[in-house]
Motif scaffolding. Structure first.
Motif, PDB file in Angstrom:
ATOM      1  N   GLU A  65       9.632   7.435  -0.621  1.00 50.51           N
ATOM      2  CA  GLU A  65       8.562   7.954  -1.468  1.00 50.51           C
ATOM      3  C   GLU A  65       7.223   7.931  -0.753  1.00 50.51           C
ATOM      4  OE1 GLU A  65       8.926   9.528  -4.221  1.00 50.51           O
ATOM      5  OE2 GLU A  65      11.076   9.151  -4.256  1.00 50.51           O
ATOM      6  N   LYS A  66       6.986   6.891   0.022  1.00 48.93           N
ATOM      7  CA  LYS A  66       5.713   6.814   0.732  1.00 48.93           C
ATOM      8  C   LYS A  66       5.610   7.873   1.818  1.00 48.93           C
ATOM      9  CE  LYS A  66       2.650   3.772   3.279  1.00 48.93           C
ATOM     10  NZ  LYS A  66       2.399   2.446   3.870  1.00 48.93           N
ATOM     11  N   ARG A  67       6.721   8.105   2.506  1.00 46.29           N
ATOM     12  CA  ARG A  67       6.681   9.060   3.617  1.00 46.29           C
ATOM     13  C   ARG A  67       6.501  10.493   3.143  1.00 46.29           C
ATOM     14  NH1 ARG A  67       8.100   7.161   8.641  1.00 46.29           N
ATOM     15  NH2 ARG A  67       8.629   9.234   9.367  1.00 46.29           N
ATOM     16  N   ILE A  68       7.063  10.840   1.989  1.00 48.44           N
ATOM     17  CA  ILE A  68       6.979  12.231   1.539  1.00 48.44           C
ATOM     18  C   ILE A  68       5.840  12.461   0.555  1.00 48.44           C
ATOM     19  CG2 ILE A  68       9.459  12.515   1.859  1.00 48.44           C
ATOM     20  CD1 ILE A  68       9.844  12.380  -1.109  1.00 48.44           C
ATOM     21  N   SER A  69       5.154  11.398   0.158  1.00 43.88           N
ATOM     22  CA  SER A  69       4.108  11.537  -0.850  1.00 43.88           C
ATOM     23  C   SER A  69       2.883  12.270  -0.308  1.00 43.88           C
ATOM     24  CB  SER A  69       3.692  10.156  -1.372  1.00 43.88           C
ATOM     25  OG  SER A  69       2.611  10.272  -2.266  1.00 43.88           O
ATOM     26  N   LYS A  70       2.245  13.032  -1.173  1.00 44.78           N
ATOM     27  CA  LYS A  70       0.969  13.678  -0.844  1.00 44.78           C
ATOM     28  C   LYS A  70      -0.202  12.752  -1.144  1.00 44.78           C
ATOM     29  CE  LYS A  70       2.755  18.308  -1.824  1.00 44.78           C
ATOM     30  NZ  LYS A  70       2.617  19.527  -2.673  1.00 44.78           N
ATOM     31  N   ARG A  71       0.111  11.579  -1.700  1.00 48.46           N
ATOM     32  CA  ARG A  71      -0.937  10.605  -2.048  1.00 48.46           C
ATOM     33  C   ARG A  71      -0.680   9.287  -1.310  1.00 48.46           C
ATOM     34  NH1 ARG A  71       0.735  13.044  -6.849  1.00 48.46           N
ATOM     35  NH2 ARG A  71      -0.881  14.176  -7.998  1.00 48.46           N
ATOM     36  N   LYS A  72      -0.485   9.356  -0.004  1.00 50.67           N
ATOM     37  CA  LYS A  72      -0.165   8.155   0.779  1.00 50.67           C
ATOM     38  C   LYS A  72      -1.228   7.078   0.647  1.00 50.67           C
ATOM     39  CE  LYS A  72       2.779  10.227   4.370  1.00 50.67           C
ATOM     40  NZ  LYS A  72       2.931  11.540   3.733  1.00 50.67           N
ATOM     41  N   SER A  73      -2.481   7.483   0.466  1.00 53.64           N
ATOM     42  CA  SER A  73      -3.562   6.502   0.383  1.00 53.64           C
ATOM     43  C   SER A  73      -3.455   5.622  -0.859  1.00 53.64           C
ATOM     44  CB  SER A  73      -4.917   7.217   0.382  1.00 53.64           C
ATOM     45  OG  SER A  73      -5.022   8.094  -0.738  1.00 53.64           O
ATOM     46  N   GLU A  74      -2.733   6.088  -1.874  1.00 57.14           N
ATOM     47  CA  GLU A  74      -2.595   5.308  -3.101  1.00 57.14           C
ATOM     48  C   GLU A  74      -1.538   4.208  -2.977  1.00 57.14           C
ATOM     49  OE1 GLU A  74      -2.169   7.402  -6.746  1.00 57.14           O
ATOM     50  OE2 GLU A  74      -3.578   8.993  -6.187  1.00 57.14           O
ATOM     51  N   PHE A  75      -0.643   4.341  -2.004  1.00 58.11           N
ATOM     52  CA  PHE A  75       0.404   3.326  -1.848  1.00 58.11           C
ATOM     53  C   PHE A  75      -0.221   2.021  -1.371  1.00 58.11           C
ATOM     54  CE2 PHE A  75       3.124   6.863  -2.371  1.00 58.11           C
ATOM     55  CZ  PHE A  75       4.356   6.363  -2.749  1.00 58.11           C
ATOM     56  N   GLY A  76       0.163   0.952  -2.031  1.00 57.83           N
ATOM     57  CA  GLY A  76      -0.461  -0.333  -1.801  1.00 57.83           C
ATOM     58  C   GLY A  76      -1.592  -0.614  -2.765  1.00 57.83           C
ATOM     59  N   HIS A  77      -1.934   0.399  -3.569  1.00 60.80           N
ATOM     60  CA  HIS A  77      -3.029   0.267  -4.532  1.00 60.80           C
ATOM     61  C   HIS A  77      -2.608   0.684  -5.936  1.00 60.80           C
ATOM     62  CE1 HIS A  77      -5.716  -0.408  -1.121  1.00 60.80           C
ATOM     63  NE2 HIS A  77      -5.165   0.650  -0.545  1.00 60.80           N
ATOM     64  N   GLY A  78      -1.297   0.802  -6.165  1.00 56.66           N
ATOM     65  CA  GLY A  78      -0.824   1.121  -7.508  1.00 56.66           C
ATOM     66  C   GLY A  78      -0.300   2.530  -7.679  1.00 56.66           C
ATOM     67  N   ALA A  79       0.475   3.036  -6.716  1.00 59.47           N
ATOM     68  CA  ALA A  79       1.084   4.372  -6.833  1.00 59.47           C
ATOM     69  C   ALA A  79       2.308   4.276  -7.733  1.00 59.47           C
ATOM     70  CB  ALA A  79       1.478   4.903  -5.455  1.00 59.47           C
ATOM     71  N   ILE A  80       2.352   5.072  -8.779  1.00 53.54           N
ATOM     72  CA  ILE A  80       3.446   4.976  -9.749  1.00 53.54           C
ATOM     73  C   ILE A  80       4.777   5.389  -9.129  1.00 53.54           C
ATOM     74  CG2 ILE A  80       3.211   7.325 -10.693  1.00 53.54           C
ATOM     75  CD1 ILE A  80       3.646   6.002 -13.497  1.00 53.54           C
ATOM     76  N   GLU A  81       4.728   6.250  -8.099  1.00 53.60           N
ATOM     77  CA  GLU A  81       5.966   6.627  -7.420  1.00 53.60           C
ATOM     78  C   GLU A  81       6.649   5.416  -6.778  1.00 53.60           C
ATOM     79  OE1 GLU A  81       3.090  10.152  -6.977  1.00 53.60           O
ATOM     80  OE2 GLU A  81       3.006   7.959  -6.899  1.00 53.60           O
ATOM     81  N   GLY A  82       5.839   4.432  -6.358  1.00 47.81           N
ATOM     82  CA  GLY A  82       6.380   3.233  -5.730  1.00 47.81           C
ATOM     83  C   GLY A  82       7.066   2.298  -6.698  1.00 47.81           C
ATOM     84  N   VAL A  83       6.935   2.569  -7.991  1.00 45.85           N
ATOM     85  CA  VAL A  83       7.673   1.825  -9.014  1.00 45.85           C
ATOM     86  C   VAL A  83       8.856   2.650  -9.505  1.00 45.85           C
ATOM     87  CG1 VAL A  83       7.555   0.729 -11.289  1.00 45.85           C
ATOM     88  CG2 VAL A  83       5.599   0.601  -9.738  1.00 45.85           C
ATOM     89  N   ALA A  84       8.604   3.935  -9.772  1.00 51.85           N
ATOM     90  CA  ALA A  84       9.631   4.812 -10.354  1.00 51.85           C
ATOM     91  C   ALA A  84      10.843   4.950  -9.433  1.00 51.85           C
ATOM     92  CB  ALA A  84       9.030   6.182 -10.648  1.00 51.85           C
TER      93      ALA A  84
END
Length: 504
Positions: A283-302
């Motif tokens: 999810e982190k590698r394909i996300s268009k919102r990489k900057s949000e990972f580590g700061h509460g990206a909902i994709e990182g939970v889902a």
């Protein structure tokens, strides 16, 4: 058509009052077990085996299977709310879930975990119902060589789990590898990195390491801030449900996590833990919102929550179809089958068809019960965050201490918790990410065992890496994954330079 008829017969048995009661009790106990650090599904099943011995086989197996997949969601609750993973597969949820809770998005984090767990669990059970023969044949293609490369690939990708310095991520990986090598060598029986202490012969328990690295540094940091952190902590406990954007951002991670978790789950010896980590990395590698990972990206939970629940259904396939456990928990379930005089494998679908299809049908029912039970309780769970921070984080320290002691009922576990808690705090202060260490610890035994088995089978030769089609394909993909981005960036810079020259 025969499959649907068999499944219909399974539902008829699973909906009987006693079977239904054990299915509901199983998922309820599983949720509680997942919440309590240090217990986990393996310990809970082991504790209840004597109780299930006096039951009918179908009821005992329904209960224990319910605990297994119920704990997958339960572990996400404390991982999200207090950054304390209840069990192994929930460790990665603590990364983004806790950050969401800090920003008043605890409800959204728990909701996407519950919904993702339900969707992934349902899809995995459908796959278990209809795709078992095909997927078992696919799993058989993987030998020790392919498993080794799969683990090596996961370790290579571990450095991408966190934003920031890649060098610091590698340091984190080496820390996890060093901790994973503590204990007796599984082949020679010689001690490694035990410092002459027999108490370290069994190695470092994953739960202690995960709790120490995630929960203790967070608790210490918040308690050390004192009253000056009041404004920061006030964001805890807001009542924000999933928005339309949250649904849109969660939909594809749910789907990808379900497929990835199911496929990884069927690989014997891997289980859902690796699936959740791999889903997060993907999810982190394909996300268009990489900057949000580590700061509460909902994709990182889902994604990870869908993956670890789908992994449970996947792990049941080699157990039912081949009699091969797909994870440590299913290895314990295999023992329960044999305890009842049953032998999982191809013949069990013929000789004990009614029992197997009743268990599968009960998994459908238990999955629905999980979301009915947990989704309305999301608001109740989040209210825990409204406690004064001194009480909340002090309670976390007490909770993890009890969990560490309960693993082996030994004070040595508390000592390890304190040591790794300090190490985790120093890593956190130094900007060294914690998640890669956790994944490295999970992968060490799988990586080492399969590497040695590959060399034993080949007589010490590395040629199987290149002569086996699947392993060669994995190597090609690894090389492309490393070299491809470098070549692409070089090509982009070259195009920019040529464009600048032509303009000049």
């Amino acid at each position: 058509m025969d499959t649907l008829i068999d499944l219909g017969g399974g539902f008829a048995s699973a909906l009987e009052p006693l079977s239904l009661a054990f299915a509901l009790l199983g998922v309820l106990l599983g949720t509680v077990v997942g919440v309590l650090p240090g217990i986990g599904p393996i310990s809970a099943i082991a504790i209840l085996i004597p109780v299930s011995f006096g039951m009918e086989p179908v009821h005992g197996l329904i209960l224990l299977c319910g605990i297994y997949y119920g704990s997958m969601y339960g572990g996400s609750i404390t991982a999200t709310l207090i950054k304390t993973p209840g069990e192994v597969a929930s460790a990665v949820t603590a990364i983004e879930g806790y950050e969401m809770a800090r920003r008043g998005r605890g409800k959204a984090a728990l909701a996407t975990a519950a919904i993702g767990s339900f969707l992934a669990g349902t899809l995995a059970i459908i796959g278990l119902t209809f795709l078992s023969p095909v997927l078992v044949r696919l799993a058989n293609v993987f030998g020790s060589t392919e498993y080794f490369l799969l683990m090596a690939t996961a370790l290579l990708l571990a450095s991408t789990m966190s934003s920031g310095s890649r060098a610091k991520a590698l340091i984190s990986i080496f820390i996890g590898l060093a901790v994973g090598l503590v204990g007796l060598d599984f082949q020679t029986g010689l001690p490694r990195q035990t410092f002459g202490m027999s108490l370290l012969s069994d190695g470092i328990d994953f739960t202690i390491f995960a709790m120490a690295l995630f929960a203790i540094p967070e608790a210490i940091r918040n308690l050390a801030l004192g009253r000056g952190a009041k404004d920061v902590i006030q964001s805890f406990g807001d009542d924000k449900w999933m928005t339309k954007q949250d649904w849109q951002r969660s939909a594809m991670p749910w789907a990808r996590g379900s497929v990835l978790g199911f496929i990884i789950g069927i690989l014997p010896g891997v289980g859902p833990s690796l699936a959740s980590f791999m889903s997060y990395i993907m999810e982190k590698r394909i996300s268009k919102r990489k900057s949000e990972f580590g700061h509460g990206a909902i994709e990182g939970v889902a994604g990870p929550e869908a993956a670890n629940n789908a992994g449970v259904g996947g792990a049941m396939i080699p157990l039912f179809s081949l009699g091969i456990p797909g994870s440590a928990t299913t290895a314990l379930l295999l023992f329960v089958f044999t305890m009842y005089g049953l032998q999982p494998g191809p013949l069990i679908f013929r000789d004990e068809s009614g029992l197997i299809w009743t268990i599968i049908a009960s998994m459908y029912i238990g999955n629905v019960a999980l979301i009915i039970l947990n989704l309305p309780l999301v608001g109740v769970f989040v209210k825990l965050l409204k406690m004064p921070k001194e009480i909340l984080f002090s309670s976390i320290l007490v909770l993890v201490a009890i969990g560490a002691y309960a693993i082996e009922f030994s004070l040595f576990g508390l000592m390890l918790l304190g040591i790794f808690g300090v190490i985790g705090y120093l890593m956190d202060k130094g900007g060294i990410p914690l998640a890669p260490s956790i994944l490295a610890l999970v992968l060490v035994p799988l990586l080492e065992n399969n590497f040695r088995r590959m060399l034993q089978i080949s007589g010490g030769s590395f040629m199987p890496l290149l002569t086996r089609p699947v392993s060669l394909s994995i190597i090609v993909l690894m090389v492309l994954g490393i070299v491809g981005p470098i070549i692409f960036r070089w090509w982009v810079r070259r195009r920019q330079l040529l464009a600048d020259v032509s303009v000049a």
